[in-house]
Design an enzyme around this catalytic site. Structure first.
Site, PDB file in Angstrom:
ATOM      1  CE  LYS A  44     -26.925  30.154  27.221  1.00 52.43           C
ATOM      2  NZ  LYS A  44     -25.908  29.250  26.675  1.00 52.43           N
ATOM      3  CD  GLN A  55     -23.906  26.617  28.332  1.00 53.36           C
ATOM      4  OE1 GLN A  55     -25.039  27.028  28.106  1.00 53.36           O
ATOM      5  NE2 GLN A  55     -22.831  27.346  28.067  1.00 53.36           N
ATOM      6  CG  ASP A 101     -26.032  27.683  20.609  1.00 55.72           C
ATOM      7  OD1 ASP A 101     -26.251  28.863  20.931  1.00 55.72           O
ATOM      8  OD2 ASP A 101     -25.739  26.784  21.418  1.00 55.72           O
TER       9      ASP A 101
END
Ligand code: NAD
Length: 281
Positions: free
Chosen positions: A52, A96, A119
């Site tokens: 990422k 995460q 997200d």
């Protein structure tokens, strides 16, 4: 059968986003920023976070990596995310998952304001999606929609079947397909006659987490098959679809790896820029 090359499509998108990031940087007088929080030392999570950060560099998004040890307390995790929520240089926050077992992930995620929820996991963003309104959509299902769009797949009036009902893949996937006017069926671990339902699908999306679960008898001749699954079998990656036997029946199919996977990160970049752009509004 034609392969949907997710790796190539994701690279095209990153190139497009690079231009968008440069335009936004001029308007914001700073680069768009993504904060990535990693708690603990899970090796798979470390790889995801590295990828990422690499994608941010490529696109021209500033990344802020924050690492906490596996022993971090709930308070420390929440304080970090709350501080990032206040940080004017941070447009998106990604925590995460999974978090170490002693932490309450929902409470940590709840510290991310909807405007920085890249997200798309928050109740607000999921609610907006359910209402068909503009919010931030979870990266993996958003990536699937982009693959379908760029492959010229018409969804209106088509039968779509999603296997899996998780909050991060199955449910938002079903809502996106519904918003695109497909007739959607969601299957899960308690579904009866699964094979029969799947065999009616014009578009079949597998998000189960079981290697080679979707077999050729479950697929209609000419169907579009999207394999979201990432499973490790004997050290190799395998999808949820028995690719070898299903591919000859499908009109379009995604491989694993190189299908949906690369799109997830490309959509994370897209969502970060979307959140940054909304700061200007
Ligand atoms: P999950 O475990 O949260 O959900 C799995 C779903 O599959 C559940 O809703 C369950 O009801 C359903 N299921 C399980 N067994 C079934 C059965 N026998 N018949 C029918 N349905 C069944 O998983 P998830 O987070 O939604 O992820 C699904 C898969 O997608 C995993 O392999 C995961 O690694 C992968 N994934 C890939 C990406 C990507 O970037 N490509 C992103 C997220 C998840």
């Amino acid at each position: 059968m034609k392969l949907i090359d997710g790796k190539r499509i994701a690279a095209d998108i990153r190139a497009e986003l690079k231009e968008e990031a440069a335009r936004l940087e001029k308007r914001l007088c700073r680069p768009a920023g993504l904060a990535v929080v990693l708690i603990g030392e899970d090796p798979a999570s470390q790889v995801y976070v590295r990828n990422k950060i690499k994608a941010c560099e490529e696109v021209g998004i500033r990344s802020f990596a924050h690492y906490l040890p596996a022993s971090a307390t709930q308070k420390e995790a929440e304080e970090l995310v709350c501080a990032l929520a206040q940080d004017k240089n941070v447009d998106g926050i990604l925590v995460q998952l999974p978090l170490p077992a002693h932490l309450d992930a929902q409470k940590v995620l709840a510290c991310i304001p909807a405007q920085k929820d890249v997200d798309g996991f928050s109740a607000e963003n999921l609610g907006l999606l359910a209402r068909g309104e503009e919010g931030v959509v979870a990266c993996t299902p958003l990536g699937v929609m982009e693959l379908l769009r760029r492959s010229g797949v018409e969804l209106r009036g088509k039968r779509a079947v999603v296997i899996g009902r998780s909050n991060i893949v199955g449910k938002p996937m079903a809502m996106l397909l519904l918003n695109a006017d497909a007739t959607v069926t969601v299957c899960h671990s308690r579904t009866q006659d699964l094979a029969k339902i799947c065999a009616e699908a014009d578009v079949l999306v597998a998000a189960i987490g079981k290697p080679r679960f979707v077999t050729a008898d479950m697929v209609k001749e000419g169907a579009v098959v999207i394999d979201v699954g990432i499973n490790r079998v004997d050290g190799k990656l395998a999808g949820d679809v028995d690719f070898e036997n299903v591919a000859p029946k499908a009109s379009l199919i995604t491989p694993v790896p190189g299908g949906v996977g690369p799109m997830t990160i490309a959509m994370l970049m897209m969502n970060t820029l979307t959140c940054a752009r909304r700061q200007l509004a």
